[in-house]
Motif scaffolding. Structure first.
Motif, PDB file in Angstrom:
ATOM      1  N   ASN A   1       0.827  -0.981   0.114  1.00  0.00           N
ATOM      2  CA  ASN A   1       0.113   0.189  -0.134  1.00  0.00           C
ATOM      3  C   ASN A   1       1.001   1.277  -0.005  1.00  0.00           C
ATOM      4  N   LYS A   2       1.385   1.578  -1.164  1.00  0.00           N
ATOM      5  CA  LYS A   2       2.352   2.787  -1.255  1.00  0.00           C
ATOM      6  C   LYS A   2       1.507   3.900  -1.165  1.00  0.00           C
ATOM      7  N   HIS A   3       2.197   5.074  -1.202  1.00  0.00           N
ATOM      8  CA  HIS A   3       1.420   6.463  -1.272  1.00  0.00           C
ATOM      9  C   HIS A   3       1.810   7.136  -2.836  1.00  0.00           C
ATOM     10  N   ILE A   4       0.671   7.673  -3.274  1.00  0.00           N
ATOM     11  CA  ILE A   4       1.238   8.324  -4.539  1.00  0.00           C
ATOM     12  C   ILE A   4       0.379   9.540  -4.419  1.00  0.00           C
ATOM     13  N   ALA A   5       0.952  10.522  -5.460  1.00  0.00           N
ATOM     14  CA  ALA A   5       0.337  11.668  -5.803  1.00  0.00           C
ATOM     15  C   ALA A   5       0.062  11.710  -7.315  1.00  0.00           C
ATOM     16  N   LEU A   6      -1.095  12.254  -7.869  1.00  0.00           N
ATOM     17  CA  LEU A   6      -1.079  12.436  -9.277  1.00  0.00           C
ATOM     18  C   LEU A   6      -2.038  13.551  -9.689  1.00  0.00           C
ATOM     19  N   LEU A   7      -1.770  13.849 -11.114  1.00  0.00           N
ATOM     20  CA  LEU A   7      -2.327  14.821 -11.745  1.00  0.00           C
ATOM     21  C   LEU A   7      -3.423  14.272 -12.530  1.00  0.00           C
ATOM     22  N   LEU A   8      -4.695  14.455 -12.345  1.00  0.00           N
ATOM     23  CA  LEU A   8      -5.654  13.809 -13.192  1.00  0.00           C
ATOM     24  C   LEU A   8      -7.021  14.540 -13.352  1.00  0.00           C
ATOM     25  N   ASP A   9      -7.311  14.906 -14.834  1.00  0.00           N
ATOM     26  CA  ASP A   9      -8.412  15.701 -15.051  1.00  0.00           C
ATOM     27  C   ASP A   9      -8.041  17.180 -14.630  1.00  0.00           C
TER      28      ASP A   9
ATOM     29  N   VAL B   1       2.786  17.005   1.154  1.00  0.00           N
ATOM     30  CA  VAL B   1       2.834  16.887  -0.119  1.00  0.00           C
ATOM     31  C   VAL B   1       1.772  18.156  -0.759  1.00  0.00           C
ATOM     32  N   ALA B   2       0.662  18.014  -0.075  1.00  0.00           N
ATOM     33  CA  ALA B   2      -0.477  19.079  -0.518  1.00  0.00           C
ATOM     34  C   ALA B   2      -0.050  20.263  -0.434  1.00  0.00           C
ATOM     35  N   CYS B   3       0.772  20.893   0.774  1.00  0.00           N
ATOM     36  CA  CYS B   3       1.176  22.110   0.865  1.00  0.00           C
ATOM     37  C   CYS B   3       2.316  22.497  -0.084  1.00  0.00           C
ATOM     38  N   PHE B   4       3.029  21.499  -0.530  1.00  0.00           N
ATOM     39  CA  PHE B   4       4.049  21.885  -1.266  1.00  0.00           C
ATOM     40  C   PHE B   4       3.430  21.972  -2.517  1.00  0.00           C
ATOM     41  N   ILE B   5       2.549  21.154  -3.340  1.00  0.00           N
ATOM     42  CA  ILE B   5       1.944  21.407  -4.507  1.00  0.00           C
ATOM     43  C   ILE B   5       1.112  22.810  -4.473  1.00  0.00           C
ATOM     44  N   ALA B   6       0.527  23.130  -3.287  1.00  0.00           N
ATOM     45  CA  ALA B   6      -0.169  24.283  -3.210  1.00  0.00           C
ATOM     46  C   ALA B   6       0.697  25.671  -3.399  1.00  0.00           C
ATOM     47  N   ARG B   7       1.891  25.465  -2.987  1.00  0.00           N
ATOM     48  CA  ARG B   7       2.957  26.493  -2.989  1.00  0.00           C
ATOM     49  C   ARG B   7       3.789  26.470  -4.429  1.00  0.00           C
ATOM     50  N   GLY B   8       3.242  25.817  -5.244  1.00  0.00           N
ATOM     51  CA  GLY B   8       3.518  25.628  -6.701  1.00  0.00           C
ATOM     52  C   GLY B   8       4.756  24.525  -7.050  1.00  0.00           C
ATOM     53  N   GLY B   9       4.659  23.674  -6.138  1.00  0.00           N
ATOM     54  CA  GLY B   9       6.001  22.628  -6.314  1.00  0.00           C
ATOM     55  C   GLY B   9       5.374  21.657  -7.536  1.00  0.00           C
ATOM     56  N   SER B  10       6.419  21.044  -8.034  1.00  0.00           N
ATOM     57  CA  SER B  10       5.893  20.054  -9.111  1.00  0.00           C
ATOM     58  C   SER B  10       6.095  18.537  -8.446  1.00  0.00           C
TER      59      SER B  10
ATOM     60  N   GLY C   1       7.211  16.103  -9.658  1.00  0.00           N
ATOM     61  CA  GLY C   1       8.633  15.229  -9.837  1.00  0.00           C
ATOM     62  C   GLY C   1       9.527  15.525  -8.687  1.00  0.00           C
ATOM     63  N   VAL C   2       9.086  16.357  -8.048  1.00  0.00           N
ATOM     64  CA  VAL C   2      10.243  16.662  -6.692  1.00  0.00           C
ATOM     65  C   VAL C   2       9.685  15.866  -5.612  1.00  0.00           C
ATOM     66  N   ILE C   3       8.371  15.450  -5.690  1.00  0.00           N
ATOM     67  CA  ILE C   3       7.914  14.559  -4.469  1.00  0.00           C
ATOM     68  C   ILE C   3       8.240  13.248  -4.573  1.00  0.00           C
ATOM     69  N   GLY C   4       8.361  12.641  -5.782  1.00  0.00           N
ATOM     70  CA  GLY C   4       8.683  11.386  -5.898  1.00  0.00           C
ATOM     71  C   GLY C   4       9.178  11.052  -7.506  1.00  0.00           C
ATOM     72  N   LYS C   5       9.362   9.688  -7.544  1.00  0.00           N
ATOM     73  CA  LYS C   5       9.682   9.188  -8.983  1.00  0.00           C
ATOM     74  C   LYS C   5       8.440   8.751  -9.845  1.00  0.00           C
ATOM     75  N   ASP C   6       8.422   9.158 -11.022  1.00  0.00           N
ATOM     76  CA  ASP C   6       7.230   8.984 -11.638  1.00  0.00           C
ATOM     77  C   ASP C   6       6.923   7.484 -12.070  1.00  0.00           C
ATOM     78  N   ILE C   7       5.806   7.127 -11.998  1.00  0.00           N
ATOM     79  CA  ILE C   7       5.649   5.614 -11.959  1.00  0.00           C
ATOM     80  C   ILE C   7       4.222   5.605 -13.260  1.00  0.00           C
ATOM     81  N   ASP C   8       4.233   4.411 -13.989  1.00  0.00           N
ATOM     82  CA  ASP C   8       3.236   4.355 -15.163  1.00  0.00           C
ATOM     83  C   ASP C   8       2.081   3.813 -14.755  1.00  0.00           C
ATOM     84  N   THR C   9       1.736   3.034 -13.633  1.00  0.00           N
ATOM     85  CA  THR C   9       0.625   2.615 -13.281  1.00  0.00           C
ATOM     86  C   THR C   9       0.150   2.831 -11.941  1.00  0.00           C
TER      87      THR C   9
END
Length: 277
Positions: free
Chosen positions: A77-85, A131-140, A142-150
Motif C-alpha cells: 500500500n504505497k503512497h502516490i500523488a497524481l494529476l488527473l483531469d 505533499v499537499a502544501c508543497f503542491i499548493a505553493r507551486g511545487g511540481s 517530480g520533486v515529490i517522488g519518482k514517476d510511475i506508469d500505473t
C-alpha cells in the motif's frame, strides 16, 4: 492559493480531522480547506472512490484532494500523488484511483518518497499534508517522488457484460444517507449494451422493468391529488451521478425505511440487468 479538500473515514468524534486542518494552516495560513466527507465507512475503498468521482469535478481546476482512507503505508500500500483531469490527488495506492480514473487517464503519477525523512503512524497528517502544501505553493510532482506508469487496479468494482451482451452484472458500491442503494452500472453502459431493448432490473427477489430519471417520476401529477400513498414505493432510476440506483420514494430511515433495509440489499450485493431480445 489552491483549494484543498479532505476525504477520510476519520469520523468527527476524534482529533484527527482537526489535527490535519491545523497542520495545513500552520504551513499555509491562507489555505482554503473543504471537507468532502469524514463519514466514509472504515477502510471502504469503493465507497471512497464513488464519492470522490462524483464530487471532485465540482471544484476548480488545480484543486488538491487529500484522501485518508486505508492510508497506512506498507509494501502493498504505497503512497502516490497524481494529476488527473487537472486535479491533484494525494492518496494510498490501494485501488481507489482505478474507479476515479476509469474514463480519464492521469497526466502524471509519482510514488511519494519523503518517507525516508518521515516515519509515521498517521500518514495523512505527517506525509499527505506536506505533499499537499508543497503542491499548493507551486511545487511540481517530480520533486515529490519518482514517476510511475500505473497504479493498483480493483476489477471487482467494475460491472461485467456477458459475451452475448444480454446481461449486465453489477454490484452495490454505496448506500446513501436515505438508505438508497447505488450500483456500479452507469447510464452509458446501459444505453450502449441495451440498444433500446426491453429489460428487467433484478435485485434479490425484486424486479423493475422501468428506470426513471427522477424520484417523483412514479407520480402522475395530472391525476393524483393526494400523493402521500406513494411514500415508501420502490423504484429504479439513474441518479444525478449517472449510476443505477434502487430507491424508496421519500424514504425515511426512522419511519418508512430505506431501500437497503426494506429490500435487503447491502454493499457488494449483486444487481443485474437482463435485456430481452
Amino acid at each position: 492559493m489552491s483549494l484543498i479538500t479532505l476525504t477520510t473515514d476519520f469520523g468527527i468524534k476524534d482529533h484527527f480531522v482537526g489535527a490535519v486542518k491545523g497542520a495545513i494552516y500552520t504551513q499555509l495560513p491562507d489555505a482554503r480547506i473543504v471537507d468532502i466527507t469524514h463519514q466514509i465507512s472504515p477502510f471502504n475503498i469503493t465507497e471512497t472512490a464513488y464519492i470522490l468521482k462524483n464530487s471532485y469535478k465540482s471544484f476548480p481546476d488545480k484543486s488538491i484532494h487529500i484522501i485518508g482512507v486505508d492510508s497506512e503505508l506498507s509494501p502493498e500500500n504505497k503512497h502516490i500523488a497524481l494529476l488527473l483531469d487537472n486535479h491533484y490527488f494525494i492518496c494510498p495506492d490501494n485501488g481507489l484511483i482505478s474507479m476515479i480514473a476509469s474514463e480519464i487517464k492521469p497526466t502524471q503519477i509519482v510514488a511519494i518518497n519523503i518517507h525516508d525523512r518521515v516515519e509515521s503512524s498517521f500518514p495523512v497528517l505527517d506525509v499527505f499534508v506536506q505533499v499537499a502544501c508543497f503542491i499548493a505553493r507551486g511545487g511540481s510532482l517530480g520533486v515529490i517522488g519518482k514517476d510511475i506508469d500505473t497504479y493498483k487496479k480493483i476489477t471487482e468494482i467494475q460491472p461485467k457484460l456477458n459475451q452475448d451482451e444480454n446481461q449486465i452484472i453489477g454490484s452495490v458500491v454505496y448506500i446513501d444517507n436515505y438508505g438508497n442503494v447505488i450500483s456500479n452500472i452507469s447510464k452509458k453502459l446501459f444505453a450502449d449494451a441495451g440498444k433500446g431493448r426491453p429489460f428487467k432490473v433484478k435485485a434479490r427477489r425484486y424486479e423493475f422493468d422501468k428506470i426513471h430519471h427522477k424520484y417523483n417520476d412514479i407520480i402522475n401529477f395530472d391525476i393524483e391529488e393526494n400523493r402521500s400513498h406513494y411514500d415508501g414505493n420502490k423504484l429504479a432510476l439513474f441518479n444525478s451521478a449517472g449510476y443505477l440506483e434502487i430507491a424508496i420514494y421519500r424514504s425515511n430511515l426512522d419511519t418508512v425505511g430505506g431501500a437497503s433495509t426494506l429490500l435487503g440489499l447491502g454493499y457488494r450485493d449483486t444487481i443485474t440487468i437482463e435485456f430481452i431480445s
